[in-house]
Each structure stands twice: as structure tokens, then as C-alpha cells.
Enzyme design. Structure first.
Site, PDB file in Angstrom:
ATOM      1  N   ASP A 137       4.428  -1.003 -12.788  1.00  0.00           N
ATOM      2  CA  ASP A 137       5.366  -1.240 -11.698  1.00  0.00           C
ATOM      3  C   ASP A 137       6.839  -1.346 -12.108  1.00  0.00           C
ATOM      4  OD1 ASP A 137       6.045  -1.630  -9.018  1.00  0.00           O
ATOM      5  OD2 ASP A 137       5.928  -3.795  -9.181  1.00  0.00           O
ATOM      6  N   CYS A 194      -4.407  11.228  12.087  1.00  0.00           N
ATOM      7  CA  CYS A 194      -4.211   9.785  12.265  1.00  0.00           C
ATOM      8  C   CYS A 194      -2.743   9.410  12.038  1.00  0.00           C
ATOM      9  CB  CYS A 194      -5.102   9.016  11.289  1.00  0.00           C
ATOM     10  SG  CYS A 194      -4.901   7.218  11.374  1.00  0.00           S
ATOM     11  N   CYS A 201       4.178   0.042  12.420  1.00  0.00           N
ATOM     12  CA  CYS A 201       5.369  -0.534  11.785  1.00  0.00           C
ATOM     13  C   CYS A 201       6.270  -1.211  12.818  1.00  0.00           C
ATOM     14  CB  CYS A 201       6.146   0.551  11.043  1.00  0.00           C
ATOM     15  SG  CYS A 201       7.611  -0.103  10.196  1.00  0.00           S
ATOM     16  N   CYS A 217      12.269  -1.315   6.164  1.00  0.00           N
ATOM     17  CA  CYS A 217      10.928  -1.810   5.829  1.00  0.00           C
ATOM     18  C   CYS A 217      10.948  -3.324   5.619  1.00  0.00           C
ATOM     19  CB  CYS A 217      10.439  -1.099   4.566  1.00  0.00           C
ATOM     20  SG  CYS A 217       8.856  -1.703   3.944  1.00  0.00           S
ATOM     21  N   CYS A 247       1.152  -1.601   7.902  1.00  0.00           N
ATOM     22  CA  CYS A 247       0.820  -0.183   7.765  1.00  0.00           C
ATOM     23  C   CYS A 247      -0.397   0.029   6.879  1.00  0.00           C
ATOM     24  CB  CYS A 247       2.019   0.616   7.247  1.00  0.00           C
ATOM     25  SG  CYS A 247       2.529   0.258   5.559  1.00  0.00           S
ATOM     26  N   CYS A 251      -5.041   1.088   8.294  1.00  0.00           N
ATOM     27  CA  CYS A 251      -5.577   2.359   7.812  1.00  0.00           C
ATOM     28  C   CYS A 251      -7.096   2.394   7.969  1.00  0.00           C
ATOM     29  CB  CYS A 251      -5.212   2.572   6.342  1.00  0.00           C
ATOM     30  SG  CYS A 251      -5.873   4.109   5.638  1.00  0.00           S
TER      31      CYS A 251
END
Length: 349
Positions: A137, A194, A201, A217, A247, A251
Site C-alpha cells: 500500500d 450492474c 455513492c 469520495c 460502494c 457489490c
């Protein structure tokens, strides 16, 4: 009697990765995501990275594995599951409680994933003494396109990696190696028609599918952004004080994610599942460090957390938080004091 077929280095590597707590392991050639650099450059040119200046400063290194380390031949991509055992959206309507992103409710993933990566790297060097580097990361590595190139999954319309087996709940790590390892089949986009993540959001952070504007965001606004949060986004933030799962949580592929596959290090700490907004408003530096020790949340510091809590208080409809907000009107941090004033105005007290 037939001679047993030797087990390949790649298969032994994946077995070792599983023993170390990784739910997924796959391999890509170092040049397997050639489009990533151009996409990154376009995103940066549009300014969608906001205050994340390091994205711009190390764009050439981030654009391709060879840009960071010219000797790399193979990229080993690892995924560690943090699939939640509860509904990440359950607190959406609980006004006096704060929401913390699922990934930050347990131990700091940087530490957990890095330790496992180093263990896997030591094992690989014992098998084949070749140079390698490990990343989690913080380095200029494009984990998501590399994850798709290796076959861990695909970058969904929310721009995060989606796995057929683990949904949206994977921490990613990478090992760059000078070995010529056999690559796996790249991931295939299975989002289809989809658009659940796009419509979920609260701040319209997706200008189009597969593209995110960080400046809109909630994860960016509550974690990366310093200073006052733009007022146009405050109502949408709701009671989120660190990150946002919306978000990811909606899913449909998450139905295949198994909580049993999650690394136990990421089990939520009780005090981080549904903290009281009032308690967060009262934090000083020492209290913040005590509560968030060993958590990725510690890196934002007390001021940003209390700023976020003040915005959550303003959205709560709970006039009982007014006393704690008034105490912050003279806070040493201007963004905290401003957020407290905004919250009191929104509560009408």
C-alpha cells in the site's frame, strides 16, 4: 510405477501463501498491465487525486513495476480477506453512532500483511536465491491493475478489485521478483450491466464507471483531506467518521465472500464497531492514541477524527450533542472549530 510429477515452484508458492494467511495468490509478468501508466496519467492530469500529491510526485515509478525496479521480471500478487461478519451498512440510520470502515475496525492491515509478505519472501529466497522486494500500500505500486493482470479478480466499476471468491474484501500486497515465474490467467471483467456501486455513492464520486474522483469520495474526505471538508459533501457523509464501505458493500459478488476466509487479525474490536459520536467529540490527543493504537486510523490524528465526528454530529439530528460541540468552538485546530460551528447550525441549537 510412474514417477510422480514434481510440484512446481509456483504451486508450492501458492500453498505457502495460504499457510501464511493469504486467501489468494496469483502471478503476473512485470509488463502485464501496460495500460495502467496512461490511465494513471490521465487521472492525475484531471486533478482527481486531490491533495494526494505523492501520487503525482512518484507517477513514473507507480506507472509500471519496471519504473520502480528495472530488474523485476515477475509480480506475485497476494490477497488477504477481511470479509465482514456483519452488514457494513447497518448503522446508516443510527444517528448517535459513528461508522468506521470495515477494514479499519481490526488490526492495522499494513502490519499484518507486511509480516506475512516478508514470511513468504523468506520462503521464496530459500527455494530460489533471487532478489525480490515486498510492498503493502505505501509504495508506488498499482496493486489493483496488477491484481487483475495476475488473475486475483478484476477492477470493478468502483475501481477497486473484485474477486469471484472474496468479493470486494481483499487487502492487496505485492512481491516483485527477478525470477521468471509462470503467469496466471488475467482476471475477466464480470461487472456486466450492474451499476449498484455507482448509484450507492452518497457524494457522486464516480464521474463514469471504472473512474473515481477522489475529491468527492468520502474515504478521501475523511482520511486524506486536511482542513475543512467542503460543505457540499457534508450531508452525504452522514455518520461516517473514517472511510466509507457503501460502494463495496452493495457489490453482488460479495455473496460469495466467506467470513471464514477472513484473517482473524481483522476481526473488529468492540469499541470500533459502533462508537458513540459524543465520545469521539471528547477525544484529546492522548485519548485518541489510546483508543486507536494498533489501528490504521491512528495515522489521521486526533484533529481529523474530531472534525469528522463534528460533521457526523451535525448530521445526527441529536441535540444532546450540542454541549460537546460548543466545547469545540475554540478548539486549537481551526477545521475542528469550524466543523463544530457548522454542526451546531445544522442542529439548530
Amino acid at each position: 510405477m510412474a514417477t510422480p510429477t514434481p510440484i512446481s515452484l509456483e504451486d508450492r508458492l501458492k500453498a505457502q501463501a495460504r499457510q501464511l494467511g493469504f486467501a489468494a495468490c496469483a502471478i503476473a509478468r512485470a509488463d502485464a498491465a501496460p495500460e495502467a501508466a496512461a490511465r494513471l496519467r490521465h487521472w492525475l492530469d484531471e486533478g482527481r487525486h486531490g491533495d494526494m500529491l505523492w501520487m503525482e510526485e512518484r507517477a513514473e515509478q507507480r506507472g509500471s513495476p519496471a519504473g520502480l525496479w528495472p530488474d523485476v521480471r515477475s509480480v506475485i500478487m497476494l490477497g488477504m480477506s477481511y470479509a465482514p461478519g456483519h452488514d457494513p451498512l447497518a448503522l446508516a440510520a443510527v444517528g448517535d453512532r459513528a461508522r468506521i470502515s470495515v477494514y479499519a475496525q481490526g488490526r492495522d492491515y499494513h502490519d499484518v500483511v507486511k509480516k506475512a509478505l516478508k514470511g513468504l519472501a523468506r520462503w521464496l529466497v530459500e527455494q530460489e536465491d533471487a532478489p525480490l522486494k515486498v510492498f503493502v500500500d505505501t509504495a508506488p505500486v498499482m496493486e489493483k491493475p496488477l491484481g487483475q493482470a495476475a488473475g486475483l479478480g478484476w477492477q470493478g466499476k468502483h475501481s477497486n478489485l473484485v474477486s469471484r471468491d472474496h468479493g470486494s474484501w481483499l487487502f492487496l500486497g505485492a512481491i516483485y521478483s527477478t525470477l521468471d515465474l509462470a503467469p496466471d490467467t488475467p482476471g475477466e471483467d464480470r461487472c456486466g450491466s450492474c451499476n449498484a456501486c455507482q448509484t450507492a455513492c452518497p457524494t457522486d464520486a464516480f464521474p463514469s464507471p471504472y473512474r473515481v474522483d477522489a475529491r468527492r469520495c468520502i474515504s478521501y474526505l475523511t482520511i486524506e483531506h486536511k482542513g475543512p471538508i467542503p460543505e457540499e459533501f457534508r450531508a452525504g457523509i452522514g455518520n461516517r467518521v473514517y472511510g466509507c464501505d457503501d460502494c463495496l458493500a452493495v457489490c453482488p459478488w460479495n455473496k460469495f465472500a466467506q467470513t471464514a476466509a477472513a484473517n482473524r487479525a481483522f476481526l473488529p474490536r468492540a469499541e470500533l464497531v459502533a462508537p458513540a459520536i459524543g465520545d469521539l467529540l471528547a477525544l484529546d490527543d492522548a485519548g485518541f492514541r489510546e483508543i486507536f493504537s494498533g489501528s490504521p486510523i491512528k495515522r489521521i490524528g486526533r484533529d481529523r477524527m474530531v472534525r469528522n465526528a463534528a460533521i457526523a454530529a451535525g448530521n445526527s439530528g441529536d441535540a444532546a450533542l450540542a454541549l460537546a460541540l460548543r466545547a469545540l468552538l475554540e478548539d486549537d485546530d481551526p477545521a475542528v472549530a469550524e466543523a463544530a460551528g457548522w454542526a451546531l447550525g445544522r442542529l439548530g441549537v
